[in-house]
Scaffold this motif. Structure first.
Motif, PDB file in Angstrom:
ATOM      1  N   VAL A   1       0.621  -1.081  -0.168  1.00  0.00           N
ATOM      2  CA  VAL A   1      -0.280   0.080   0.558  1.00  0.00           C
ATOM      3  C   VAL A   1       1.214   1.176   0.222  1.00  0.00           C
ATOM      4  O   VAL A   1       0.043   2.655  -0.520  1.00  0.00           O
ATOM      5  CB  VAL A   1      -1.265   0.395   0.513  1.00  0.00           C
ATOM      6  CG1 VAL A   1      -1.681   1.169   1.497  1.00  0.00           C
ATOM      7  CG2 VAL A   1      -2.157  -1.669   0.940  1.00  0.00           C
TER       8      VAL A   1
ATOM      9  N   PHE B   1       2.908   1.664  -2.994  1.00  0.00           N
ATOM     10  CA  PHE B   1       1.839   1.560  -4.364  1.00  0.00           C
ATOM     11  C   PHE B   1       1.618   3.581  -4.357  1.00  0.00           C
ATOM     12  O   PHE B   1       1.561   4.408  -5.559  1.00  0.00           O
ATOM     13  CB  PHE B   1       0.743   1.650  -4.669  1.00  0.00           C
ATOM     14  CG  PHE B   1      -0.143   1.594  -5.797  1.00  0.00           C
ATOM     15  CD1 PHE B   1       0.481   1.892  -6.964  1.00  0.00           C
ATOM     16  CD2 PHE B   1      -1.577   0.874  -5.937  1.00  0.00           C
ATOM     17  CE1 PHE B   1       0.009   1.481  -8.570  1.00  0.00           C
ATOM     18  CE2 PHE B   1      -2.086   1.363  -7.215  1.00  0.00           C
ATOM     19  CZ  PHE B   1      -1.435   1.208  -8.372  1.00  0.00           C
ATOM     20  N   HIS B   2       1.802   4.168  -3.245  1.00  0.00           N
ATOM     21  CA  HIS B   2       1.415   5.942  -3.368  1.00  0.00           C
ATOM     22  C   HIS B   2       2.078   6.638  -3.133  1.00  0.00           C
ATOM     23  O   HIS B   2       1.820   7.491  -3.522  1.00  0.00           O
ATOM     24  CB  HIS B   2       0.923   5.940  -1.725  1.00  0.00           C
ATOM     25  CG  HIS B   2      -0.205   5.293  -0.662  1.00  0.00           C
ATOM     26  ND1 HIS B   2      -1.411   6.653  -1.400  1.00  0.00           N
ATOM     27  CD2 HIS B   2      -0.724   4.479   0.209  1.00  0.00           C
ATOM     28  CE1 HIS B   2      -2.907   5.760  -0.781  1.00  0.00           C
ATOM     29  NE2 HIS B   2      -2.283   5.084   0.140  1.00  0.00           N
TER      30      HIS B   2
ATOM     31  N   LEU C   1       0.540   6.730  -6.714  1.00  0.00           N
ATOM     32  CA  LEU C   1      -0.600   7.229  -6.904  1.00  0.00           C
ATOM     33  C   LEU C   1      -0.876   8.936  -6.031  1.00  0.00           C
ATOM     34  O   LEU C   1      -1.762   9.666  -6.479  1.00  0.00           O
ATOM     35  CB  LEU C   1      -1.327   6.329  -5.345  1.00  0.00           C
ATOM     36  CG  LEU C   1      -2.291   5.271  -6.072  1.00  0.00           C
ATOM     37  CD1 LEU C   1      -3.123   4.447  -4.999  1.00  0.00           C
ATOM     38  CD2 LEU C   1      -2.825   4.961  -7.862  1.00  0.00           C
TER      39      LEU C   1
ATOM     40  N   LYS D   1      -7.616  -0.723   0.497  1.00  0.00           N
ATOM     41  CA  LYS D   1      -6.314   0.816   1.749  1.00  0.00           C
ATOM     42  C   LYS D   1      -6.168   1.543   0.336  1.00  0.00           C
ATOM     43  O   LYS D   1      -5.474   2.553  -0.070  1.00  0.00           O
ATOM     44  CB  LYS D   1      -5.503   0.076   2.073  1.00  0.00           C
ATOM     45  CG  LYS D   1      -5.910  -0.363   3.189  1.00  0.00           C
ATOM     46  CD  LYS D   1      -4.722  -0.685   4.088  1.00  0.00           C
ATOM     47  CE  LYS D   1      -5.375  -1.007   5.752  1.00  0.00           C
ATOM     48  NZ  LYS D   1      -4.198  -1.423   6.939  1.00  0.00           N
ATOM     49  N   THR D   2      -6.381   0.868  -1.298  1.00  0.00           N
ATOM     50  CA  THR D   2      -5.944   1.176  -2.342  1.00  0.00           C
ATOM     51  C   THR D   2      -6.937   1.761  -3.509  1.00  0.00           C
ATOM     52  O   THR D   2      -6.977   3.169  -4.022  1.00  0.00           O
ATOM     53  CB  THR D   2      -4.879   0.325  -3.071  1.00  0.00           C
ATOM     54  OG1 THR D   2      -5.524  -1.248  -3.620  1.00  0.00           O
ATOM     55  CG2 THR D   2      -3.503   0.750  -2.040  1.00  0.00           C
TER      56      THR D   2
ATOM     57  N   HIS E   1      -8.450   5.412  -3.264  1.00  0.00           N
ATOM     58  CA  HIS E   1      -7.326   6.189  -4.025  1.00  0.00           C
ATOM     59  C   HIS E   1      -7.947   6.323  -5.706  1.00  0.00           C
ATOM     60  O   HIS E   1      -7.310   7.028  -5.720  1.00  0.00           O
ATOM     61  CB  HIS E   1      -6.160   6.118  -3.619  1.00  0.00           C
ATOM     62  CG  HIS E   1      -5.152   6.995  -3.548  1.00  0.00           C
ATOM     63  ND1 HIS E   1      -3.964   7.400  -2.256  1.00  0.00           N
ATOM     64  CD2 HIS E   1      -4.966   8.217  -4.755  1.00  0.00           C
ATOM     65  CE1 HIS E   1      -3.554   8.652  -2.595  1.00  0.00           C
ATOM     66  NE2 HIS E   1      -3.811   9.602  -4.092  1.00  0.00           N
TER      67      HIS E   1
END
Length: 214
Positions: free
Chosen positions: A84, A87-88, A91, A144-145, A148
């Motif tokens: 997570v 990956f942010h 994102l 959690k993704t 977003h």
């Protein structure tokens, strides 16, 4: 030390496992990853770990308990947060066009799979058959993704770079295409000759021809 070895070491320290448990877990991860849960016997794991089969059952009542005891804490404490948070990086970064975002997303997810391949193979192989693992994956990773991702996709729709359709559907189609490429590349056909740059571009263009406005 590789990424998955670092994660295992963290798990060992947090769970306060004995040396025999460590050997069992490492052997189980290797065996489950190579042959799948159903195709692996506790006898094989014991031989690979260099322990008696009875030692496994002193620590874990069943083979399934062994599987869950490996993946559950890894998912909660290490895999989920790592996947997570990493990956942010994609994102949260603004990309001028959706193609650049898709390329960055593919590279990011590809890097993650390569770093943690044995454990990720187990998760992917067993999620359809193990409800506990599926629920954990949804809770620790997907939820959690996904919200977003929806925001990012909606942003490109608002810019006119993606066609008008329910944002959920557009995100699902894009994710399915990327996930399909990566699973084929690293899980189903890892020994095939791959041109990663070319296949990445083909995946991006496949998505854009279905969702793009050009």
């Amino acid at each position: 030390m590789s990424e998955d070895e670092v994660m295992l070491q963290q798990l060992f320290e947090e769970e306060k496992l004995t040396e025999k448990q460590k050997k069992i877990i490492i052997a189980a991860i290797e065996s489950f990853s190579e042959k799948g849960y159903a195709g692996t016997s506790t006898n094989e794991i014991a031989k690979k770990a260099g322990v008696a089969e009875g030692t496994i059952f002193r620590h874990y009542k069943t083979k399934k308990e062994l599987l869950v005891s490996i993946v559950a804490p890894l998912m909660t404490k290490l895999i989920g947060p790592f996947i997570v948070n990493d990956f942010h990086k994609v994102l949260d970064r603004p990309y001028e066009n959706v193609e650049d975002f898709l390329r960055a997303a593919i590279k990011n997810r590809s890097d993650i799979i390569k770093k943690m391949l044995p454990v990720i193979k187990i998760v992917i192989q067993e999620i359809p058959f193990q409800p506990e693992l599926r629920e954990q994956f949804i809770e620790q990773v997907a939820r959690k993704t996904f919200d977003h991702i929806l925001q990012v996709i909606k942003g490109y729709q608002d810019k006119g770079q993606l066609i008008e359709m329910p944002t959920f559907s557009a995100a699902r189609l894009a994710i399915s295409s990327i996930f399909g490429f990566l699973i084929s590349r690293y899980i189903f056909f890892p020994d095939s000759e791959w041109d990663d740059e070319l296949e990445t571009e083909r995946t991006v263009q496949f998505i854009m021809h279905g969702l793009g406005t050009k």
